[in-house]
Write an enzyme that holds these catalytic residues in place. Structure first.
Site, short mmCIF file in Angstrom:
data_model
loop_
_atom_site.label_atom_id
_atom_site.label_comp_id
_atom_site.label_asym_id
_atom_site.label_seq_id
_atom_site.Cartn_x
_atom_site.Cartn_y
_atom_site.Cartn_z
N HIS A 101 37.54 37.74 46.33
CA HIS A 101 36.97 36.70 45.69
C HIS A 101 36.42 37.46 44.60
O HIS A 101 35.73 38.64 44.83
CB HIS A 101 35.98 35.88 46.32
CG HIS A 101 36.38 35.48 47.59
ND1 HIS A 101 37.30 34.26 47.59
CD2 HIS A 101 36.05 35.51 48.78
CE1 HIS A 101 37.65 33.89 48.93
NE2 HIS A 101 37.02 34.72 49.69
N GLU A 119 30.40 35.91 50.80
CA GLU A 119 30.36 35.11 52.04
C GLU A 119 29.92 36.00 53.27
O GLU A 119 29.81 37.08 53.06
CB GLU A 119 31.60 34.41 52.05
CG GLU A 119 32.71 35.36 52.33
CD GLU A 119 34.31 34.72 52.18
OE1 GLU A 119 34.53 33.84 51.38
OE2 GLU A 119 35.07 35.23 52.95
N HIS A 177 39.47 41.15 51.99
CA HIS A 177 39.40 40.50 53.40
C HIS A 177 40.64 39.68 53.94
O HIS A 177 41.04 38.94 53.12
CB HIS A 177 37.86 40.01 53.74
CG HIS A 177 37.97 38.72 52.84
ND1 HIS A 177 37.54 38.81 51.51
CD2 HIS A 177 37.94 37.43 52.81
CE1 HIS A 177 37.37 37.67 51.10
NE2 HIS A 177 37.74 36.81 52.00
N ARG A 197 44.79 35.66 46.14
CA ARG A 197 45.61 36.20 47.37
C ARG A 197 46.40 37.34 46.90
O ARG A 197 46.99 37.47 45.97
CB ARG A 197 46.67 35.13 47.62
CG ARG A 197 46.05 34.21 48.76
CD ARG A 197 47.30 33.46 49.19
NE ARG A 197 47.74 32.23 48.23
CZ ARG A 197 47.24 31.25 48.26
NH1 ARG A 197 46.32 30.80 48.94
NH2 ARG A 197 47.67 30.19 47.48
#
Ligand code: ZN
Length: 310
Positions: A101, A119, A177, A197
């Site tokens: 991200h 996150e 991740h 992605r």
């Protein structure tokens, strides 16, 4: 002011499973559910209040009505300002794509003013040999990273971290991740839905097409140094950054505190049962505590995550 139990919305991701319905009692309309968005106020999904005089309202509607009484003196920045957090459960029956991200600056400039996405994950359950991809094993250059994506060798360079129920992981924006199959997590993140992605296990969607990859943007934002220490844990705080703090409460009996009027709080029941100011919560339920709620009494037996913005 009362604790606002939230009714989530669901996502039928192709890697999802049936555990959110079967084990967590979620009323999902889908056969296969990957995510429940428990506390969400985003264009891609909004959760609503479940019960009481505010039943059925979205966070955005309630913000217009209650303003700082809901969000807090420091967090409320106008009726149209973005809600700062997004809280989900994720059931990974299969591997999620390897992804990254952007941070606030990159997202703002390249994704129509979106927030970045830092996150954290709390592992609510994990199969025996399950784990996550968490950054690289060794430092890598942008060219090597890009080439490994092109020739399908990326997983030779990524770091695999085994997971155990109760672990937590902090994933700052820019960390490569992936959640591995057999893991169920609670995710607390910035309110953003921007994902780049880079590897999708060569999967096809229902129409036989691979999902889009976003290689150039991913290479631009990914941290190339190994992610280093991936677990953050002291007695109680399991994540702390400029965007949020997360505490893990091992609940046995009862706890009391006063919510600071500067910010709202969210409680997530990961295990067992709890009662907060008379509202009963079972495993997998989430409640938003308005900033002006005052005193909170939480009792029960289980594991509860408490989170608030910094
Ligand atoms: Zn992510």
């Amino acid at each position: 002011m009362y604790p606002l139990k939230m009714k989530p919305i669901f996502k039928d991701n192709l890697w999802g499973g049936t555990r959110l319905r079967d084990e967590y009692g979620k009323d999902t309309p889908y056969e296969i559910t990957g995510e429940s968005w428990e506390v969400a106020s985003h264009k891609n999904g909004e959760s609503t209040v479940d019960g009481g005089e505010h039943h059925g309202k979205t966070i955005a509607q309630l913000t217009c009505e209650l303003k700082e009484k809901l969000l807090g003196d420091k967090v409320y920045k106008g009726d149209d300002a973005k809600f700062p957090l997004l809280i989900k459960f994720i059931d990974a029956r299969d591997n999620l794509s390897v992804q990254v991200h952007p941070d606030d600056k990159f997202a703002f400039e390249n994704e129509n003013g979106e927030l970045g996405k830092t996150e954290m994950w709390y592992i609510m359950d994990s199969a025996d040999d399950a784990g996550i991809i968490y950054g690289f094993k060794e430092p890598i250059t942008k060219d090597e990273f890009k080439k490994s994506i092109e020739d399908n060798t990326l997983l030779e360079y990524t770091h695999f971290a085994k997971c155990t129920k109760g672990d937590s992981f902090f994933i700052p924006a820019g960390t490569l991740h992936a959640i591995g199959k057999g893991i169920l997590i609670a995710e607390i993140q910035q309110n953003s839905d921007t994902t780049y992605r880079v590897y999708d296990y060569d999967r096809r969607d229902a129409n036989g097409n691979p999902r889009d990859l976003h290689v150039d943007k991913a290479v631009a934002v990914t941290t190339l140094a190994p992610a280093g220490e991936y677990k953050y844990q002291d007695d109680c705080t399991i994540a702390e950054c400029e965007y949020f703090k997360v505490e893990k409460l091992d609940l046995k009996g009862s706890k009391e505190w006063t919510v600071d009027k500067s910010r709202f709080e969210v409680l997530i029941v990961c295990e067992g049962e709890a009662v907060v100011n008379g509202i009963k919560l079972t495993k997998g339920e989430t409640v938003l505590l308005p900033a002006y709620i005052g005193n909170v009494t939480l009792s029960g037996d289980g594991v509860v995550l408490r989170t608030y913005v910094m």
